[in-house]
Design an enzyme around this catalytic site. Sequence first.
Site, PDB file in Angstrom:
ATOM      1  N   ASP A 220     -40.681   3.031 -23.041  1.00  0.00           N
ATOM      2  CA  ASP A 220     -40.598   4.559 -22.391  1.00  0.00           C
ATOM      3  C   ASP A 220     -41.415   4.563 -21.486  1.00  0.00           C
ATOM      4  OD1 ASP A 220     -39.838   5.170 -25.222  1.00  0.00           O
ATOM      5  OD2 ASP A 220     -42.213   4.644 -26.092  1.00  0.00           O
TER       6      ASP A 220
ATOM      7  N   HIS B 207     -42.885   6.242 -30.947  1.00  0.00           N
ATOM      8  CA  HIS B 207     -41.654   5.121 -30.438  1.00  0.00           C
ATOM      9  C   HIS B 207     -40.301   5.823 -30.648  1.00  0.00           C
ATOM     10  CE1 HIS B 207     -39.251   2.798 -27.631  1.00  0.00           C
ATOM     11  NE2 HIS B 207     -38.663   2.332 -28.641  1.00  0.00           N
TER      12      HIS B 207
END
Length: 328
Positions: free
Chosen positions: A151, A179
């Site tokens: 990310d 996530h």
Amino acid sequence: MTKVAVLGASGQIGQPLSLLLKSSPLVTELRLYDVVHAIGVATDLNHIDTRAKVSGYLPADNGLEKTLTGAELVIIPAGIARKPGMTRDDLFKTNANVIADLLSGVAKFCPTAFVAIITNPVNSTVPIAVEVLKKAGVFNPRKIFGVTTLDVVRASTFVAHVLGEQDPQKFKVPVVGGHSGATILPLFSQSQPSVELSKEQLDAITYRVQFGGDEIVKSKAGAGSATTCMAYAGFRFAQAIIKASKGETGIVEPAYVYLPGVSGGEEVAKKLGIDYFAVPIEFGAEGATKAFDIGKLSAYEEDLLKTAVQELKGNISKGEDHVRVATP
């Protein structure tokens, strides 16, 4: 640390991840485990002229025990990958059982190892892993992590693309939360160096960071998900842990952790009303030494935070309940 085990080493993440680990001078022994092909992947990698000795194991003949005994870092990309139209939540039933089984092996054969979990949905698989280790009496919250590095990599990459910057690594953008989808919270207001983005640019980049996996699944037309970029992110995270274990200081990487068990994390947990959250983590020889607060957010980010926390609560409960129901 030199002994690294990869569980799920024959998969589309496991193979490039194993290649990157084999290329690292920090790794001297690499053990690969999977239900198929792990021995062949190991043989293939052993033809590369780097120092790491590679061995492969299958479930037969106590393969998991041989893989894990003495391992210092265990990286887990095992499980099924997403297909078009499949959410991370759709992966839960299969991957939940995979993680529970593999963590039972970790608890038996290398209870003091660092554990880095890539298997999705990370928001739920990490709580599963924690509950399994707790039941076995070997849970160390400073040594178990959900890998959210991708990310951060995406945030730097996408903002560089928008601003026309040649080097994405110039930008350090904190990404907190979970996530998957709306649980991922990129903090562009805290970017170093600072960036000026229009509302349209901010909306577009935030969406790409949150749903970058969907972009890849769609573009591969059912042939796979985020694999090479995830392998890169997993390798970057592994290197951080290994370097810190060898005494290097000042290493900070994001990770999805059990906050109450990490110094500084309990305050974050109380503020957010949630026990699991990805924040920047400082690493030392014994694992996570400090969890950093998420800092001051913009009004835009505050709204995203509320959504992230609400969704994460359900994800976490689902993981914890899976273990409690399976082993009352």
